[in-house]
Scaffold this active site. Sequence first.
Site, mmCIF file in Angstrom:
data_model
loop_
_atom_site.group_PDB
_atom_site.id
_atom_site.type_symbol
_atom_site.label_atom_id
_atom_site.label_comp_id
_atom_site.label_asym_id
_atom_site.label_seq_id
_atom_site.Cartn_x
_atom_site.Cartn_y
_atom_site.Cartn_z
ATOM 1 N N SER A 290 0.831 -1.207 0.000
ATOM 2 C CA SER A 290 0.000 0.000 0.000
ATOM 3 C C SER A 290 0.867 1.259 0.000
ATOM 4 O O SER A 290 2.008 1.244 0.445
ATOM 5 C CB SER A 290 -0.898 0.025 1.240
ATOM 6 O OG SER A 290 -1.772 -1.074 1.244
HETATM 7 N N1 SAH Z 1 -1.019 -4.660 4.210
HETATM 8 C C1 SAH Z 1 -0.310 -4.687 2.962
HETATM 9 C C2 SAH Z 1 -1.234 -4.501 1.803
HETATM 10 C C3 SAH Z 1 -1.240 -5.674 0.908
HETATM 11 S S1 SAH Z 1 -2.414 -5.605 -0.411
HETATM 12 C C4 SAH Z 1 0.829 -3.693 2.998
HETATM 13 O O1 SAH Z 1 1.429 -3.590 4.030
HETATM 14 O O2 SAH Z 1 1.138 -3.052 2.011
HETATM 15 C C5 SAH Z 1 -3.780 -6.441 0.307
HETATM 16 C C6 SAH Z 1 -3.628 -7.900 0.571
HETATM 17 O O3 SAH Z 1 -4.911 -8.395 0.937
HETATM 18 C C7 SAH Z 1 -3.169 -8.770 -0.585
HETATM 19 O O4 SAH Z 1 -1.988 -9.423 -0.240
HETATM 20 C C8 SAH Z 1 -4.301 -9.773 -0.783
HETATM 21 O O5 SAH Z 1 -3.870 -11.086 -1.116
HETATM 22 C C9 SAH Z 1 -4.941 -9.748 0.588
HETATM 23 N N2 SAH Z 1 -6.327 -10.225 0.641
HETATM 24 C C10 SAH Z 1 -7.335 -10.055 -0.255
HETATM 25 N N3 SAH Z 1 -8.444 -10.689 0.172
HETATM 26 C C11 SAH Z 1 -8.123 -11.264 1.370
HETATM 27 C C12 SAH Z 1 -8.838 -12.072 2.297
HETATM 28 N N4 SAH Z 1 -10.117 -12.443 2.099
HETATM 29 N N5 SAH Z 1 -8.185 -12.492 3.408
HETATM 30 C C13 SAH Z 1 -6.895 -12.178 3.637
HETATM 31 N N6 SAH Z 1 -6.171 -11.420 2.792
HETATM 32 C C14 SAH Z 1 -6.775 -10.974 1.672
#
Ligand code: SAH
Length: 230
Positions: A77
Site C-alpha cells: 500500500s
Molecule cells: N497490508 C499490505 C497490503 C497488501 S495488499 C501492505 O502492508 O502493504 C492487500 C492484501 O490483501 C493482498 O496481499 C491480498 O492477497 C490480501 N487479501 C485479499 N483478500 C483477502 C482475504 N479475504 N483475506 C486475507 N487477505 C486478503
Amino acid sequence: MAATRLTLISTEDGRAALASQRVREKMAERIGQQGVRDARVLAAMAAVPRHLFVDAALASRAYEDAALPIGHGQTISRPYIVARCAELLLAAIREPRSATVLEIGTGCGYAAAVLAQLFGTVVSVERLRPLHELARANLRPLRLPNVRLVFGDGSLGVPGQPPFDGIVAAAAGAELPAAWLAQLRDGGRLVAPLGSSEQRLVVAQKDAAGRVSQRTIEAVRFVPLKPGTG
Ligand code: SAH
C-alpha cells in the site's frame, strides 16, 4: 585484506542505513503535509524500513508515495494510506499499547510492522500462502515479538480470538463482512475500504452498547477482498 573489505562493506552499509533513515524522515514529513497529524504515526512511518518489504529491483522507489507490486497481482500500500488508516485506528483506542488489532491482508507485511510500533499486539491475516510466507521472511530481521501472522480467509476475520480493539482492512469488498463487526470489541473501531471500481475508506465505530455507526473518510484505491485461500 579481508578485514579491510569487511570494514568497507560495513561503512557502506552504515551510509546506506543513514541515507535510508533520512529518506524515511522526509517521507514522514510528506505524509504530515498530506494531512496525517498524529506524531506517533509519523514516528512509526519514519522508523520502519519500507525498502526491506519490496523487491530489491524496486528498493530505490520504496519511499515514493506509491503502491508497488509485490507479486501475485498484489501491491504494497501507499505509505500515506498506511499512515492514514493507522491514525484512524489510534484515534479510537485509548491505550494502544495494551490493544490488539487485526489487519486483513498482510501482503508483504509492511503495514503490520508499522502497526506493531503503535499497538500492543498485531494479528495479520493473508489469504495467499506465498505472500504469507513472504511477510514472515520480511518481518523476521525486524524481530517484532508482537506480530502474529495468520494464513486464512480474512473475510471471516480470525475466529477464536478475544474481540479485537481495532480492525483495519487492506483489501476492498462490496460490503463489510459481518465477521469483522462481530469480532470487534464494544467501543472498537474498524477502518476499511468499501466498493469495487469506486472505493471509499470508511470507519465503522462500535459504541459501548455495541451499536455501529459508519462514516466515509475519503476516496481510496485498494486491491479487491477475495474469498477463500490460494
Ligand atoms: N497490508 C499490505 C497490503 C497488501 S495488499 C501492505 O502492508 O502493504 C492487500 C492484501 O490483501 C493482498 O496481499 C491480498 O492477497 C490480501 N487479501 C485479499 N483478500 C483477502 C482475504 N479475504 N483475506 C486475507 N487477505 C486478503
